[in-house]
Design an enzyme around this catalytic site. Structure first.
Site, short mmCIF file in Angstrom:
data_model
loop_
_atom_site.label_atom_id
_atom_site.label_comp_id
_atom_site.label_asym_id
_atom_site.label_seq_id
_atom_site.Cartn_x
_atom_site.Cartn_y
_atom_site.Cartn_z
CE LYS A 215 -16.77 4.39 -12.24
NZ LYS A 215 -16.01 3.24 -12.72
CE LYS B 197 -25.49 -0.24 -6.37
NZ LYS B 197 -25.15 -0.94 -7.60
CD GLU C 118 -22.15 -2.25 -16.43
OE1 GLU C 118 -21.20 -2.67 -15.75
OE2 GLU C 118 -23.33 -2.33 -16.06
CG ASP D 208 -27.13 -2.52 -10.50
OD1 ASP D 208 -26.68 -2.76 -9.36
OD2 ASP D 208 -26.47 -2.68 -11.54
CG HIS E 11 -23.42 3.99 -9.95
ND1 HIS E 11 -22.93 4.12 -8.68
CD2 HIS E 11 -23.40 2.66 -10.22
CE1 HIS E 11 -22.62 2.91 -8.20
NE2 HIS E 11 -22.91 2.01 -9.12
CE LYS F 94 -25.49 -4.96 -15.22
NZ LYS F 94 -24.31 -4.47 -14.53
CG HIS G 109 -17.98 2.20 -7.68
ND1 HIS G 109 -19.23 1.63 -7.83
CD2 HIS G 109 -17.39 2.05 -8.89
CE1 HIS G 109 -19.35 1.16 -9.06
NE2 HIS G 109 -18.25 1.40 -9.72
NE ARG H 96 -21.46 -16.44 7.55
CZ ARG H 96 -22.51 -16.54 6.77
NH1 ARG H 96 -23.64 -16.91 7.26
NH2 ARG H 96 -22.45 -16.28 5.48
C1 BG6 Z 1 -22.23 -1.50 -9.74
C2 BG6 Z 1 -23.43 -2.21 -10.28
O1 BG6 Z 1 -22.61 -0.63 -8.71
O2 BG6 Z 1 -21.61 -0.77 -10.79
C3 BG6 Z 1 -23.03 -3.14 -11.41
O3 BG6 Z 1 -24.05 -2.98 -9.25
C4 BG6 Z 1 -22.26 -2.38 -12.47
O4 BG6 Z 1 -24.17 -3.77 -11.98
C5 BG6 Z 1 -21.14 -1.58 -11.85
O5 BG6 Z 1 -21.75 -3.33 -13.39
C6 BG6 Z 1 -20.48 -0.67 -12.87
O6 BG6 Z 1 -19.33 -0.09 -12.30
P1 BG6 Z 1 -18.09 0.33 -13.20
O7 BG6 Z 1 -17.16 0.98 -12.25
O8 BG6 Z 1 -17.56 -0.93 -13.82
O9 BG6 Z 1 -18.65 1.26 -14.25
#
Ligand code: BG6
Length: 488
Positions: A182, A148, A216, A235, A240, A335, A178, A51
């Site tokens: 990996k 996502k 994380e 999430d 994942h 987290k 994603h 935008r």
């Molecule tokens: C994302 C989540 O899809 O994946 C995040 O929304 C998360 O909350 C992230 O931190 C983790 O991805 P990676 O590749 O850093 O393990």
């Protein structure tokens, strides 16, 4: 070893949301790295769209800055950044209005791959799909890439699938997870299906249990608004971790082919059992921080003192099929934990009879697949402790770091996004989620969430820098098992 760069056809890739965070951090630097690898054909164009009022020159500057920020110095140089920038263009488009669409349509070329990356809020997916169609920007072979979150429950995911299906065939829709891009996640398939060694043991007769950990160290930071409506279950687990579980548990596909692989994953998701309330532990990080203070709690991060959203979840699930009946899968993610580490541990059963008697040093064999950091595999085996004086056993790791084993190739593993974008251009959907897969994953997730909402559960507090709430330990303890340490 020299890595092979498989050429792709010339393309026009339009990125909606090109000035946003994901584009700046991942998509555009990733494309630069592919350029450096020689994978962006000469006549290809990357068309940024958003935008913001901006021209192509300003967009090129923005991308160069992003590359400088997110590609290590050793892997970039000024001349190639300048040459890469020649591929970049910018068109201002209003996702919910009419502005910019005719101009974008006018830029499209025949005879090259057309791909549209929706790196925007999910509420705009439908509007974009509709306008691509309405203004004649798309073509029957064009591809769309959808980020996502894909819905927030079964109902919204179904609605989104239906909206996209009005304008695009399933073979044109690339739903990104994603994690599937990996390197080590794909290696799961290579390890399982390119080696004779593991498959005979890969079942409930020989596997005691499986642990999947995605830990994380970061908190929710500036993403509080989004995250508080999701929580760790939506999430991370629904997408994942579910994908990781599928790749471990699925039957061998007849071929490494998109639908063959996705059919097998879907069967696993459908065989997942409902999760009992006792088999879930949710947590929320407290204030604190590694050095004893300063950092806000989860509730402060999301600016809602009454929030009940989980920043940590651990659960036990079972797969009701012949291969896995009786082998629990324990999943945990959170987290602000002790370390950033993602791994899958396949913990094998005891030997049927120990010829060494009740040997104290005995431990079960464990195959650990490390996703990040330091991608690799580690197989823990028993050997004799060296020295005279009887037979004492000791466990040792057969440790393989992919970076070491593969030399230079291993040190420069492409980012997940790079690989996935190139797969879109190639038209290979193997590493993307099919619509029915996403719906099945929500069908398993929804009742779990509805259960804790109905019970009015509050997540348990845990300290930043810890391994999560104490109760999560019990999840395994009461089954006579224990979590592996969370460490790098
Ligand atoms: C994302 C989540 O899809 O994946 C995040 O929304 C998360 O909350 C992230 O931190 C983790 O991805 P990676 O590749 O850093 O393990």
């Amino acid at each position: 070893m020299v890595s092979r760069v498989i050429p792709v056809d010339p393309f026009d890739l339009v990125i909606f949301g090109a000035t946003g965070d994901l584009a700046r951090r991942k998509i555009l630097p990733g494309l630069y790295r592919r350029y450096m690898a020689g994978q962006i054909p000469e006549s290809s164009r990357i068309i940024g769209s958003a935008r913001s009022e901006m021209d192509t020159a300003a967009f090129r500057t923005l991308v160069i800055e992003a590359v400088e920020e997110f590609v290590p110095e050793a892997r970039r140089d000024a001349a190639s950044m300048k040459a890469f920038a020649e591929h970049l263009h910018y068109v201002r488009v209003d996702a919910t209005g009419e502005n910019g669409w005719p101009e974008l349509a006018g830029m499209m070329r025949d005879g090259v791959v057309r791909a549209f990356y929706f790196s925007v809020a999910p509420s705009l997916f439908g509007a974009l799909a509709e306008r691509l169609h309405h203004f004649g920007v798309t073509s029957p072979e064009a591809r769309i890439v959808v980020e996502k979150p894909f819905g927030r429950d079964l109902e919204t995911a179904r609605a989104l699938n239906a909206t996209l299906a009005e304008h695009f065939a399933e073979s044109q829709i690339y739903r990104i997870d994603h994690y599937l891009g990996k390197e080590t996640v794909q290696n799961l398939m290579a390890v399982r299906f390119a080696n004779i060694l593991f498959e005979p043991l890969w079942n409930a007769r020989h596997v005691d249990h499986v642990q999947i950990t995605v830990a994380e160290t970061v908190g929710v930071g500036g993403r509080g608004q989004y995250y508080d409506k999701s929580g760790a279950m939506r999430d991370m687990v629904q997408n994942h971790m579910m994908q990781l579980l599928c790749l471990i548990a699925m039957e061998p596909p007849y071929h490494f082919d998109p639908d063959a692989v996705r059919d097998e994953k879907l069967k696993v998701i459908r065989a997942l059992q409902p999760v009992d309330a006792d088999d879930i532990v949710r947590g929320q990080y407290r204030a604190g921080g590694k050095k004893g203070g300063g950092e806000p709690s989860y509730a402060e991060d999301v600016e809602d003192p009454a929030t009940r959203t989980e920043s940590y979840i651990a659960l036990k699930t079972q797969i009701a099929n012949w291969r896995w009946k009786g082998t629990p899968f324990y999943l945990r993610t959170g987290k602000k934990l002790r370390a950033r580490t993602s791994e899958i541990a396949i913990v094998f059963k005891e030997v049927p009879h120990s010829i060494f008697g009740d040997e104290e040093g005995w431990r079960e064999n464990v195959l650990v697949i490390r996703l990040q950091p330091n991608e690799g595999m580690n197989l823990k085996v028993m050997i004799k402790e060296p020295g005279p004086g009887g037979m004492r056993l000791v466990q040792v790791p057969l440790d393989m770091s992919f970076a070491e084993a593969l030399g230079e190739d291993g040190a420069d593993i492409p980012d997940a996004y790079e690989r996935l974008i190139m797969d879109v251009i190639r038209g290979n959907q193997t590493l993307f989620m099919r619509g029915d897969e996403v719906e099945a994953a929500w069908a398993w997730t929804d009742p779990i969430i509805a259960g804790w909402e109905a019970r009015g559960d509050r997540p348990k507090g845990y300290d930043p820098g810890s391994s999560g709430p104490e109760d999560a330990l019990m999840l395994l303890h009461r089954d006579g098992r224990r979590w592996r340490e969370i460490c790098e």
